[in-house]
Enzyme design. Structure first.
Site, short mmCIF file in Angstrom:
data_model
loop_
_atom_site.label_atom_id
_atom_site.label_comp_id
_atom_site.label_asym_id
_atom_site.label_seq_id
_atom_site.Cartn_x
_atom_site.Cartn_y
_atom_site.Cartn_z
CG HIS A 49 -1.90 0.76 1.56
ND1 HIS A 49 -1.95 1.89 1.54
CD2 HIS A 49 -3.02 0.62 1.38
CE1 HIS A 49 -3.02 3.47 1.68
NE2 HIS A 49 -3.77 2.13 1.18
CG ASP A 91 0.43 -2.45 6.58
OD1 ASP A 91 -0.50 -2.43 6.61
OD2 ASP A 91 0.35 -2.28 4.82
CD GLN A 104 -6.51 -4.88 3.57
OE1 GLN A 104 -7.91 -5.85 4.19
NE2 GLN A 104 -7.78 -3.27 3.68
CE LYS A 147 -7.44 -0.44 5.95
NZ LYS A 147 -8.13 0.06 4.40
CB CYS A 162 -4.06 3.41 -1.56
SG CYS A 162 -4.70 3.93 -1.49
#
Lengths: 310, 402
Positions: free
Chosen positions: B118, B194, B197, B220, B361
């Site tokens: 991203h 990261d 997700q 999210k 993104c």
């Protein structure tokens, strides 16, 4: 191309709906980006295309596929059609302003501004066995001798010729405007009575004699004949009463009417008017240009003022 | 087993309609829906104790301090971290920026990322190339979209930091984090994950992973917007210089000096989003109650169905592995020469199905592959098979007009 079409359509719809006003703003943004050589990446095109596609898809997959595959081509076609229709609309508006008909001078086609065609209506005259076809373009003053008709403001720069008949509605409609034009623009003015209906034949002679005997006073008499109840002027007896009212010498007028000279002049006048190939009354010539039917006043004035682009 | 009646009751949007059709929300990778419990927890703060935390000693201030501490503890437990290792941020992006600006990276230090990062985990490093002269290398995925471990092993030896997306928002693939971290540590390299997700979909255990830094976003995972978490091993955080300082980050200050507080306070400058943090704590509670096994099971079932149905359309290409089990709750697909924004817009217009379209993104990946954009279905536990069928039905109609 799509953005321009969308801008115009949504701007018009936006007058009535807030939703379309928002879409018009998006379209404007898109157009502005294109004009400033930036890509229109606002998603507007896709949004509208998708909405149209979904509606088409609910009716016909074939149509939706066609629209999807040829969207760019269709956009161009609509753009060209829009430009063409805009041109014709503007030209129609211009023609209407200038000639009282969207289709041009003396043209009878449909005009949205004058749906009933009032500005082109004429009282048709009895056809003569002429060799020339009855067409607007053939109506002319060429080789026509108007010297025996009632005339005023001789020597003016502009000349207005009104050919009409006393009992015809459309001539009566145009008459007031022509008088106003002559009064305001100080034009040379020639009036010719054309007996579109046979029962007013004798009025040509009466008019000639009044003008011959009384000169300028004829014009007052003429105004009266165009304003008085139509039925009244059919009868010779009533005409005598009118002449008396105007303090004309009826005997003198009758003498004039019965003279061979008058008969000859009136016959010649009719011949001269037929040479114009006119097909209805009123027919107005302004500096030689024919206006068939009762046009709005501005049309006559514009011809004098020469407000013409094409 | 998931109780859909309760779930429908908890998420009011699931009972709403658009264009006379029930709303199908398939964009949870961008933003998840929020249950009533989260909203109510936030409203409770605004209605009944809208005070400052850690500053005011009155009873409302004390209550907020207690609630924030509770939320931090909930989040710490959620990822099996210690309370002082949890720093609240606005989102994952801010957390990556915190790391990039606080870690003492020097000239020629190598930062390793995947090819599906991203922008949040790409741009900060590109900025440091300009500012500090660090180096940046990419471990390109294998042709099937999975992680190329061999390539990674080569590059990690000379790296200073491995900064990788745990689960890709592009195609849903999850990297083998544990092995990656183990290899990195064997080479003395720090690792940041990261988890924006992954945290909403799989159980994260930072101790088990032995990850050095990790970040995820609240929005999210049922939480409010403007909330995020940065996790760091405490001994590493202690060495960090905060990149944003100010109120509530120092023990004291004079006109010429100050003394910083310890982590996590020294990283949380200024007044925090207390309502958001409380809401995030409530979101974590909700997720824990649902259970990651249930979440995984539901997502996989739907992903399997959608993948199977999409595969019947020869024109559609799925990004990433064909096996849905390797793609979390994400199905990202594209059609050659087709603007996928149009597909997304038509699905919305026609069936009230909300999916994301664009480059998500991850512009770098799309530019590298020369693919214009993709449409992305991202599932969560509140999605149902009926919704998946509605999506496929709509897609089927769209395909016919191509």
């Amino acid at each position: 191309m799509f953005c321009i079409i969308a801008l115009i359509i949504f701007s018009i719809l936006g007058i009535f709906s807030a939703t379309h006003r928002e879409l018009a703003k998006e379209a404007l943004d898109c157009v502005f980006r294109r004009v400033t050589l930036r890509p229109c990446n606002t998603g507007f095109r896709e949004k509208i295309k998708s909405r149209i596609l979904v509606r088409l898809l609910s009716r016909s997959t074939f149509l939706a596929r066609l629209f999807n595959r040829h969207f760019e081509l269709l956009s161009w076609i609509f753009f060209i059609l829009m430009i063409a229709s805009t041109f014709w609309t503007v030209k129609g508006g211009y023609n209407y302003y200038l000639y009282g008909s969207c289709n041009g001078l003396n043209q009878n086609g449909f005009c949205a501004f004058d749906p009933k065609g009032e500005n082109n209506k004429v009282t048709e005259i009895n056809a003569t066995c002429g060799a020339v076809e009855k067409k607007e373009k053939n109506v002319t003053l060429k080789d026509v001798d108007l010297s025996s008709f009632s005339t005023k403001n001789i020597g003016s720069k502009n000349t207005v010729v009104l050919i009409g008949c006393y009992e015809c509605d459309y001539t009566r409609k145009a008459y007031a405007d022509i008088q106003k034009l002559v009064r305001e623009q100080k034009t040379n003015y020639i009036f010719a009575h054309y007996p579109a209906k046979e029962n007013t034949n004798y009025l040509s002679g009466v008019g000639y004699c009044v003008y011959k005997e009384y000169g300028e006073r004829f014009w007052q008499f003429n105004d009266y004949l165009f304003t008085v109840d139509k039925v009244s002027i059919y009868g010779k007896d009533y005409m005598e009463r009118i002449l008396n009212n105007f303090e004309f010498d009826v005997n003198k007028i009758n003498e004039c009417l019965n003279s061979t000279e008058t008969t000859s002049v009136v016959e010649n006048q009719l011949k001269q008017l037929q040479k114009t190939h006119l097909y209805g009354t009123p027919t107005v010539f302004i500096n030689g240009k024919a206006f068939v039917g009762p046009k709005p006043y501005r049309v006559y004035r514009n011809e004098i003022k020469k407000f013409i682009i094409f | 087993m998931l109780n859909y009646e309760k779930i429908k009751n908890d998420f009011p949007l699931l009972n709403k309609q658009a264009q006379k059709k029930p709303i199908v929300y398939f964009d949870s990778a961008c933003m998840s829906l929020k249950p009533k419990q989260v909203i109510e927890a936030m409203n409770e703060y605004y209605f009944y104790f809208p005070a400052c935390s850690g500053r005011s000693s009155h009873r409302l201030g004390e209550l907020v301090t207690k609630k924030i501490k509770e939320a931090r503890q909930i989040v710490a437990n959620f990822i099996n971290a210690d309370e002082q290792e949890v720093i609240f941020t606005r989102n994952t992006t801010e957390a990556v920026n915190l790391l990039a600006n606080s870690l003492d990276l020097k000239n020629e230090d190598l930062v390793l990322t995947t090819d599906k990062e991203h922008n949040s985990n790409l741009i900060p490093w590109q900025m440091l190339i300009k500012k500090k002269g660090i180096r940046h290398e990419i471990v390109k995925s294998k042709n099937d979209g999975t992680f190329d471990f061999e390539k990674y092993k080569e590059l990690v030896k000379t790296s200073r930091l491995v900064s990788m997306v745990h689960t890709s928002n592009l195609d849903g693939t999850t990297i083998p984090a544990k092995e990656i971290i183990k290899t990195a540590h064997e080479n003395g390299v720090l690792v940041f994950l990261d988890a924006a997700q992954s945290a909403p979909h799989i159980k994260i255990d930072v101790k088990d992973l032995d990850v050095d830094f990790l970040a995820f976003s609240g929005h999210k995972m049922l939480g409010p917007t403007g909330t995020g978490v940065f996790y760091g091993k405490y001994n590493l955080l202690e060495k960090f210089e905060p990149f944003m300082v100010g109120g509530d980050t120092v023990e004291y200050s004079t006109y010429t000096d100050h003394k910083m507080l310890k982590a996590p306070e020294k990283f949380e400058a200024g007044l925090q989003d207390y309502a958001g943090i409380i809401g995030l704590g409530e979101a974590v509670n909700y997720l824990e109650a649902i259970g990651f096994d249930n979440i995984r099971e539901q997502e996989l079932e739907l992903n399997r169905y959608i993948t199977e149905e999409i595969s019947k359309f020869p024109k559609i290409k799925i990004i990433g592995p064909t096996n849905p089990a390797l793609r979390s709750g994400i199905i990202s697909f594209y059609i050659d020469d087709m603007d996928m924004h149009q597909v997304a817009l038509m699905l919305d217009e026609m069936s009230s199905v909300m999916i994301r379209s664009g480059q998500h993104c991850v512009h770098s990946w799309f530019n590298d592959k020369k693919i214009k954009n993709s449409a992305r279905v991202s599932l969560y536990f509140y999605n149902t098979m009926e919704e998946a069928e509605e999506f496929i039905s709509g897609l089927n109609k769209i395909i016919k007009i191509l």
